[in-house]
Design an enzyme around this catalytic site. Structure first.
Site, short mmCIF file in Angstrom:
data_model
loop_
_atom_site.label_atom_id
_atom_site.label_comp_id
_atom_site.label_asym_id
_atom_site.label_seq_id
_atom_site.Cartn_x
_atom_site.Cartn_y
_atom_site.Cartn_z
CD GLU A 98 -6.16 10.14 6.59
OE1 GLU A 98 -5.83 10.94 7.49
OE2 GLU A 98 -5.75 8.97 6.55
CG ASP A 99 -3.22 13.22 6.43
OD1 ASP A 99 -3.79 12.20 5.98
OD2 ASP A 99 -2.14 13.16 7.05
CG ASP A 102 -0.16 7.58 -1.44
OD1 ASP A 102 -0.19 7.81 -2.66
OD2 ASP A 102 0.85 7.17 -0.86
#
Ligand code: IMP
Ligand code: MG
Length: 179
Positions: A98-99, A102
């Site tokens: 995943e980037d 959050d």
């Protein structure tokens, strides 16, 4: 530097060096296991391709797409599956790539979903981690960098589908999204 950016947070060189380190750790941990590396579209596409090409151990590739922010800079807490895997994962060692993490909503949903399919293991590899923004508890097993509570773009990360192809990661000016 792109004019919509406040500053560059991570240069191309800094990202590249860290990706090599993560690849070496994955190689060591998954030697002889042929993990299924799951790319979460679209944000992690450049991270994923760089990471997998830096790995020496054999891996398999697959892709998933999950809805996140749409055109807003704030999470809705609502997660929707747009594209599922093309293969069965029963008994497999799965690594979600995943980037950025959050609130943690997206990956905790995804981890639960994949676990329900009977894999041998599910781990998370994320380039960026906004630890201070976490709403649901979630551990990142392979982390590139901690990320301050700023909206960042580039190297796959977007704001309203823009800036993904910048080769570095930068902090987006507030004036761009606070209109
Ligand atoms: P979470 O479900 O709140 O953890 O959100 C994770 C997703 O929100 C990521 O996969 C990104 O698509 C998006 N996101 C969160 N922060 C940023 C940011 O600073 N820039 C771009 N996308 C972000
Ligand atoms: Mg994403």
């Amino acid at each position: 530097m792109h004019p919509d950016l406040e500053s560059i947070m991570l240069s191309q060189e800094t990202i590249g060096a860290r990706v090599q380190e993560l690849a070496a750790r994955l190689d060591a941990d998954y030697a002889g296991k042929t993990p299924l590396m799951v790319c979460i579209l679209k944000g992690s596409v450049f991270f994923y391709t760089d990471l997998l090409r830096a790995m020496k151990e054999p891996v398999e590739l697959d892709f998933m797409s999950i809805s996140s922010y749409g055109a807003s800079a704030n999470t809705s807490g609502e997660v929707r599956l747009l594209k599922d895997l093309g293969c069965k994962i029963e008994g497999r060692d799965v690594v979600i790539v995943e980037d950025i993490v959050d609130s943690g909503y997206t990956l905790s949903y995804l981890k639960r979903l994949l676990h329900s399919r009977g894999p041998a293991s599910v781990r998370i590899c994320a380039l960026l981690d906004k630890v201070s923004r976490r709403v649901v508890p979630l551990d990142v097993d392979y982390k590139g960098f901690d990320c301050a509570d700023e909206f960042v773009v580039g190297y796959g990360l977007d704001y309203a589908e823009r800036y993904r192809t910048l080769p570095y990661i930068g902090i987006l000016k507030r004036s761009v999204y606070e209109k």
